[in-house]
Design an enzyme around this catalytic site. Structure first.
Site, PDB file in Angstrom:
ATOM      1  N   ASP A 171       0.949  -1.198  -0.201  1.00 40.76           N
ATOM      2  CA  ASP A 171      -0.329   0.180  -0.057  1.00 40.76           C
ATOM      3  C   ASP A 171       0.364   1.353   0.124  1.00 40.76           C
ATOM      4  O   ASP A 171       1.829   1.346   0.488  1.00 40.76           O
ATOM      5  CB  ASP A 171      -1.077  -0.052   1.426  1.00 40.76           C
ATOM      6  CG  ASP A 171      -1.877   1.123   1.154  1.00 40.76           C
ATOM      7  OD1 ASP A 171      -1.987   1.374  -0.160  1.00 40.76           O
ATOM      8  OD2 ASP A 171      -2.870   0.959   2.081  1.00 40.76           O
ATOM      9  N   HIS A 176       2.676   4.203  -8.758  1.00 37.93           N
ATOM     10  CA  HIS A 176       3.061   2.510  -9.045  1.00 37.93           C
ATOM     11  C   HIS A 176       4.451   2.072  -9.709  1.00 37.93           C
ATOM     12  O   HIS A 176       4.447   0.696  -9.477  1.00 37.93           O
ATOM     13  CB  HIS A 176       1.423   2.105 -10.045  1.00 37.93           C
ATOM     14  CG  HIS A 176       0.596   2.230  -8.870  1.00 37.93           C
ATOM     15  ND1 HIS A 176       0.047   1.817  -8.082  1.00 37.93           N
ATOM     16  CD2 HIS A 176      -1.200   2.952  -9.861  1.00 37.93           C
ATOM     17  CE1 HIS A 176      -1.358   2.174  -7.562  1.00 37.93           C
ATOM     18  NE2 HIS A 176      -1.797   3.088  -9.057  1.00 37.93           N
ATOM     19  N   LEU A 229      11.276 -20.521  -5.379  1.00 38.08           N
ATOM     20  CA  LEU A 229      10.157 -19.383  -4.911  1.00 38.08           C
ATOM     21  C   LEU A 229       8.793 -19.349  -5.432  1.00 38.08           C
ATOM     22  O   LEU A 229       9.145 -19.208  -6.248  1.00 38.08           O
ATOM     23  CB  LEU A 229      11.164 -18.336  -4.230  1.00 38.08           C
ATOM     24  CG  LEU A 229       9.917 -16.804  -4.309  1.00 38.08           C
ATOM     25  CD1 LEU A 229       9.694 -16.841  -2.681  1.00 38.08           C
ATOM     26  CD2 LEU A 229      10.513 -15.638  -4.230  1.00 38.08           C
TER      27      LEU A 229
HETATM   28  C1  FPP Z   1      -1.679  -0.416  -3.894  1.00 34.90           C
HETATM   29  O1  FPP Z   1      -1.308   1.327  -3.493  1.00 34.90           O
HETATM   30  C2  FPP Z   1      -1.091  -0.860  -4.383  1.00 34.90           C
HETATM   31  C3  FPP Z   1      -2.001  -1.483  -5.623  1.00 34.90           C
HETATM   32  C4  FPP Z   1      -3.449  -1.466  -5.421  1.00 34.90           C
HETATM   33  C5  FPP Z   1      -1.199  -1.749  -7.113  1.00 34.90           C
HETATM   34  C6  FPP Z   1       0.391  -2.659  -6.963  1.00 34.90           C
HETATM   35  C7  FPP Z   1       0.764  -2.873  -7.624  1.00 34.90           C
HETATM   36  C8  FPP Z   1       2.257  -2.303  -7.356  1.00 34.90           C
HETATM   37  C9  FPP Z   1       3.311  -2.629  -6.307  1.00 34.90           C
HETATM   38  C10 FPP Z   1       2.907  -2.271  -9.323  1.00 34.90           C
HETATM   39  C11 FPP Z   1       2.698  -3.410 -10.169  1.00 34.90           C
HETATM   40  C12 FPP Z   1       2.568  -4.830  -9.305  1.00 34.90           C
HETATM   41  C13 FPP Z   1       3.107  -5.903 -10.201  1.00 34.90           C
HETATM   42  C14 FPP Z   1       3.716  -7.172  -9.862  1.00 34.90           C
HETATM   43  C15 FPP Z   1       3.115  -5.857 -11.785  1.00 34.90           C
HETATM   44  P1  FPP Z   1      -2.657   2.393  -3.322  1.00 34.90           P
HETATM   45  O2  FPP Z   1      -2.428   2.794  -4.732  1.00 34.90           O
HETATM   46  O3  FPP Z   1      -3.765   2.154  -3.024  1.00 34.90           O
HETATM   47  O4  FPP Z   1      -2.034   3.499  -2.486  1.00 34.90           O
HETATM   48  P2  FPP Z   1      -2.241   4.880  -1.644  1.00 34.90           P
HETATM   49  O5  FPP Z   1      -3.023   4.158  -0.379  1.00 34.90           O
HETATM   50  O6  FPP Z   1      -0.884   5.957  -0.919  1.00 34.90           O
HETATM   51  O7  FPP Z   1      -3.876   5.042  -2.367  1.00 34.90           O
END
Ligand code: FPP
Length: 224
Positions: free
Chosen positions: A12, A29, A122
């Site tokens: 997050d 992201h 893994l």
């Molecule tokens: C949550 O942060 C994150 C996500 C919903 C997406 C996670 C994706 C990645 C780490 C990159 C892509 C991964 C792969 C494996 C290709 P948020 O956007 O909810 O953050 P916020 O709480 O600050 O809004």
């Protein structure tokens, strides 16, 4: 010292990081993907057998279309560019969630799973279009339909995480303390670590600090 087999992570904070440093949630992201790569490498070094990453929840469909498109493009490019490397490193990729994306992404995911299915250094369980309540309802329905008795063992075998041991550690970055519909059944006895840092800022040192703490916890599993 506790053995460590499985780490699950709620990654997050990408959006906040992106807005803060690049004025764009999507940039967060992109940066978050670099952290994913670092944590994969470190997990291998730590001899962890399962790494489960919450990449997209069933609730994330409520985000703006542009952000969803960006996330799936990122994933597509990751698979196209990195699957050979993951395979060479003997990493197995498994998707947990319902694969109902574009035909291109569905195919890429299936191909990547098939290519790496025999690997065993893994296992990366990528939670994509995953929601725990939905998973549980489907498991109960499936047991009912097959007239199989409802007990812990049978239920576990009908979850998307069938054959995956329950996580020993759950890490949630981003300074938020909730589970967000992630592995509600599987986390029953998991040690939970809430981390203040946003996911793109999380690094190997932070990861190892958590692992060290975990190894020294007295885990009772209900006993004394
Ligand atoms: C949550 O942060 C994150 C996500 C919903 C997406 C996670 C994706 C990645 C780490 C990159 C892509 C991964 C792969 C494996 C290709 P948020 O956007 O909810 O953050 P916020 O709480 O600050 O809004």
């Amino acid at each position: 010292m506790n053995p460590l087999n499985h780490v699950a992570i709620i990654m997050d904070g990408n959006g906040r990081w992106g807005l803060k440093f690049k004025n764009s949630r999507n940039a967060g992201h992109r940066e978050g993907l670099n952290t994913v790569e670092k944590i994969i490498k470190s997990s291998i070094k730590q001899k962890i057998k399962h790494l489960t990453l919450y990449a997209f929840s069933t609730e994330n469909w409520k985000r703006p279309k542009k952000e969803i498109k960006y996330l799936f493009n990122l994933l597509e490019n990751f698979l196209i560019n990195k699957i050979e490397d993951l395979h060479r490193k003997n990493i197995k990729l498994k998707v947990i969630g319902v694969k109902n994306f574009s035909p291109k992404l569905n195919n890429l995911l299936k191909k990547s799973e098939r290519k790496t299915e025999k690997n065993n250094i893994l296992q990366i369980n990528l939670a994509l279009n995953y929601g725990s309540k939905n998973e549980l309802i489907n498991a109960f329905k499936s047991l009912q339909k097959k007239r199989i008795s409802i007990n812990e063992k049978n239920l576990s075998k009908h979850l998307l995480t069938k054959n995956i041991p329950d996580p020993d550690i759950l890490i949630r970055t981003g300074n938020t303390k909730r589970l967000s519909n992630f592995l509600l059944w599987q986390l029953a006895y998991t040690e939970i670590f809430f981390e203040k840092k946003l996911w793109p800022d999380f690094n190997e040192k932070d990861y190892i600090k958590i692992i060290k703490k975990f190894k020294n916890i007295k885990r009772n599993f209900g006993k004394i």
